[in-house]
Each structure stands twice: as C-alpha cells, then as structure tokens.
Design a protein around this motif. Structure first.
Motif, PDB file in Angstrom:
ATOM      1  N   ASN A   1      11.923  -3.966  -9.476  1.00  0.00           N
ATOM      2  CA  ASN A   1      13.418  -3.671  -9.625  1.00  0.00           C
ATOM      3  C   ASN A   1      13.979  -2.639  -9.045  1.00  0.00           C
ATOM      4  N   SER A   2      13.306  -2.226  -7.687  1.00  0.00           N
ATOM      5  CA  SER A   2      13.779  -0.887  -7.044  1.00  0.00           C
ATOM      6  C   SER A   2      15.017  -1.205  -6.231  1.00  0.00           C
ATOM      7  N   TYR A   3      15.739  -0.177  -6.148  1.00  0.00           N
ATOM      8  CA  TYR A   3      16.852   0.089  -5.449  1.00  0.00           C
ATOM      9  C   TYR A   3      16.197  -0.069  -3.902  1.00  0.00           C
ATOM     10  N   TYR A   4      16.723  -0.826  -2.893  1.00  0.00           N
ATOM     11  CA  TYR A   4      16.155  -0.857  -1.641  1.00  0.00           C
ATOM     12  C   TYR A   4      15.864   0.407  -0.941  1.00  0.00           C
ATOM     13  N   TYR A   5      16.638   1.331  -0.971  1.00  0.00           N
ATOM     14  CA  TYR A   5      16.585   2.598  -0.328  1.00  0.00           C
ATOM     15  C   TYR A   5      16.250   3.876  -1.216  1.00  0.00           C
ATOM     16  N   GLU A   6      15.845   3.583  -2.420  1.00  0.00           N
ATOM     17  CA  GLU A   6      15.580   4.655  -3.334  1.00  0.00           C
ATOM     18  C   GLU A   6      14.171   5.153  -3.220  1.00  0.00           C
ATOM     19  N   ILE A   7      14.022   6.652  -3.309  1.00  0.00           N
ATOM     20  CA  ILE A   7      12.517   7.160  -3.462  1.00  0.00           C
ATOM     21  C   ILE A   7      12.365   7.356  -4.979  1.00  0.00           C
ATOM     22  N   TYR A   8      11.200   7.231  -5.406  1.00  0.00           N
ATOM     23  CA  TYR A   8      10.735   7.151  -6.900  1.00  0.00           C
ATOM     24  C   TYR A   8       9.692   8.165  -6.776  1.00  0.00           C
ATOM     25  N   GLN A   9       9.649   9.138  -7.548  1.00  0.00           N
ATOM     26  CA  GLN A   9       8.530  10.075  -7.397  1.00  0.00           C
ATOM     27  C   GLN A   9       7.659  10.028  -8.932  1.00  0.00           C
ATOM     28  N   GLU A  10       8.291   9.843 -10.056  1.00  0.00           N
ATOM     29  CA  GLU A  10       7.826   9.854 -11.411  1.00  0.00           C
ATOM     30  C   GLU A  10       7.073   8.716 -11.707  1.00  0.00           C
ATOM     31  N   LYS A  11       5.998   9.046 -12.222  1.00  0.00           N
ATOM     32  CA  LYS A  11       4.883   8.038 -12.252  1.00  0.00           C
ATOM     33  C   LYS A  11       5.436   7.081 -13.379  1.00  0.00           C
ATOM     34  N   GLU A  12       6.216   7.628 -14.227  1.00  0.00           N
ATOM     35  CA  GLU A  12       6.601   6.780 -15.643  1.00  0.00           C
ATOM     36  C   GLU A  12       7.629   5.702 -15.193  1.00  0.00           C
ATOM     37  N   LEU A  13       7.885   5.507 -14.107  1.00  0.00           N
ATOM     38  CA  LEU A  13       8.877   4.622 -13.465  1.00  0.00           C
ATOM     39  C   LEU A  13       8.085   3.580 -13.092  1.00  0.00           C
ATOM     40  N   TYR A  14       6.918   3.551 -12.694  1.00  0.00           N
ATOM     41  CA  TYR A  14       6.078   2.604 -11.829  1.00  0.00           C
ATOM     42  C   TYR A  14       5.218   1.547 -13.198  1.00  0.00           C
ATOM     43  N   ASN A  15       5.516   0.259 -12.811  1.00  0.00           N
ATOM     44  CA  ASN A  15       4.968  -0.635 -14.005  1.00  0.00           C
ATOM     45  C   ASN A  15       3.829  -1.479 -13.398  1.00  0.00           C
ATOM     46  N   TYR A  16       3.456  -1.262 -12.429  1.00  0.00           N
ATOM     47  CA  TYR A  16       2.038  -1.818 -11.936  1.00  0.00           C
ATOM     48  C   TYR A  16       1.297  -0.770 -11.369  1.00  0.00           C
ATOM     49  N   TRP A  17      -0.127  -0.756 -11.915  1.00  0.00           N
ATOM     50  CA  TRP A  17      -0.983   0.240 -11.421  1.00  0.00           C
ATOM     51  C   TRP A  17      -2.509  -0.391 -11.055  1.00  0.00           C
ATOM     52  N   GLY A  18      -3.151   0.109 -10.031  1.00  0.00           N
ATOM     53  CA  GLY A  18      -4.449  -0.226  -9.876  1.00  0.00           C
ATOM     54  C   GLY A  18      -5.422   0.470 -10.813  1.00  0.00           C
ATOM     55  N   GLN A  19      -6.746   0.569 -10.705  1.00  0.00           N
ATOM     56  CA  GLN A  19      -7.805   0.761 -11.223  1.00  0.00           C
ATOM     57  C   GLN A  19      -8.367   2.464 -10.558  1.00  0.00           C
ATOM     58  N   GLY A  20      -7.830   2.419  -9.433  1.00  0.00           N
ATOM     59  CA  GLY A  20      -8.143   3.720  -8.565  1.00  0.00           C
ATOM     60  C   GLY A  20      -9.436   3.499  -7.866  1.00  0.00           C
ATOM     61  N   THR A  21      -9.446   4.577  -6.807  1.00  0.00           N
ATOM     62  CA  THR A  21     -10.329   4.826  -5.952  1.00  0.00           C
ATOM     63  C   THR A  21     -10.737   6.107  -5.796  1.00  0.00           C
ATOM     64  N   GLN A  22     -12.011   6.524  -5.764  1.00  0.00           N
ATOM     65  CA  GLN A  22     -12.295   8.011  -5.726  1.00  0.00           C
ATOM     66  C   GLN A  22     -12.393   8.457  -4.355  1.00  0.00           C
ATOM     67  N   VAL A  23     -11.842   9.580  -4.046  1.00  0.00           N
ATOM     68  CA  VAL A  23     -12.210  10.252  -3.043  1.00  0.00           C
ATOM     69  C   VAL A  23     -12.786  11.565  -3.103  1.00  0.00           C
ATOM     70  N   THR A  24     -13.774  11.872  -2.367  1.00  0.00           N
ATOM     71  CA  THR A  24     -14.356  13.192  -2.708  1.00  0.00           C
ATOM     72  C   THR A  24     -14.611  13.844  -1.326  1.00  0.00           C
ATOM     73  N   VAL A  25     -13.963  14.991  -1.182  1.00  0.00           N
ATOM     74  CA  VAL A  25     -14.207  15.924   0.008  1.00  0.00           C
ATOM     75  C   VAL A  25     -14.846  17.073  -0.172  1.00  0.00           C
ATOM     76  N   SER A  26     -16.152  16.979   0.675  1.00  0.00           N
ATOM     77  CA  SER A  26     -16.889  18.280   0.598  1.00  0.00           C
ATOM     78  C   SER A  26     -16.885  19.279   1.757  1.00  0.00           C
ATOM     79  N   LEU A  27     -17.216  20.520   1.407  1.00  0.00           N
ATOM     80  CA  LEU A  27     -17.194  21.368   2.695  1.00  0.00           C
ATOM     81  C   LEU A  27     -18.004  20.995   3.407  1.00  0.00           C
TER      82      LEU A  27
END
Length: 127
Positions: free
Chosen positions: A101-127
């Motif tokens: 139900n997003s407005y076509y041109y709207e930017i959404y930054q708040e995580k509370e507005l999102y209703n579908y989430w994945g399980q996550g993927t780990q990114v690790t950056v070493s020196l």
C-alpha cells in the motif's frame, strides 16, 4: 502468503564489493516500496536505503551515499543492494523489507512502516 528471502552476504575485506539480492514472492511486488536495513550486534536496526514503488526514487543513509546503490527488477520480484568500497563499520545483518500500500513516489525510511521482512543476511567486512 508473502515470502522474503535475502542472499549475497559474506565475509569480505575492506574496499571490496558485494551485491545483496532479495526476492519477495506471493504479493504485488510492483506496488511495494522496498528498503534495506541493517543491524549490528547491540545496536538498533537502522535504515540503509529505499527505492520507491515507481522505481524512480531512491534515498540512502548518509554513511553509504556514493558507495551503495539500491535497484529493483519487477519482473524478477527482486531488489538489489550493490555495496562498493565496503568498510568494517558496514558489518551487520542486512534485512530486506517491503511495504505494501505504498504511494507510488513516496520514500519510506521508518522500519515500523514495513510489513514484510526477510530473515537477514550477514555481511562482515574485515580490515
């Protein structure tokens, strides 16, 4: 039922690149605003990037501007996060999210507005 699956994380060295992918199935992908968020140990989940439902608008958190690029491929139901010149402070679990139900041109930054989430993927950056 909407399913969200991220992939592409890994262990890299500072200065390297990674591309994260996220497939969202079971819903109306083309109508979603899509975001990437990340969470480091002991920290709050924070906004990284968003792309509008139209695909024509993007926004990034200040620390990744010029290094990360978000894009979407509607026929493939996929959103990407291209990450270049990675830094150790980019290390986190990265989450893909979709907002229905997003407005076509709207930017959404708040995580509370999102209703579908994945399980996550780990990114690790070493020196």
């Amino acid at each position: 039922q909407v399913q969200v699956v991220e992939s592409g994380g890994g262990l890299v060295q500072a200065g390297d690149s990674l591309r994260l992918s996220c497939v969202i199935s079971g819903g109306t992908f083309s109508r979603y605003a899509l975001g990437w968020f990340r969470q480091a140990p002991g920290e709050e989940r924070e906004f990284v990037a968003v792309i509008t439902a139209s695909g024509g608008g993007t926004w990034y958190t200040h620390s990744v501007k010029g290094r990360f690029t978000i894009s979407r491929d509607n026929p493939k139901n996929t959103v990407y996060l291209q990450m270049n010149n990675l830094k150790p402070e980019d290390s986190a679990v990265y989450y893909c999210a979709g907002k229905s139900n997003s407005y076509y041109y709207e930017i959404y930054q708040e995580k509370e507005l999102y209703n579908y989430w994945g399980q996550g993927t780990q990114v690790t950056v070493s020196l």
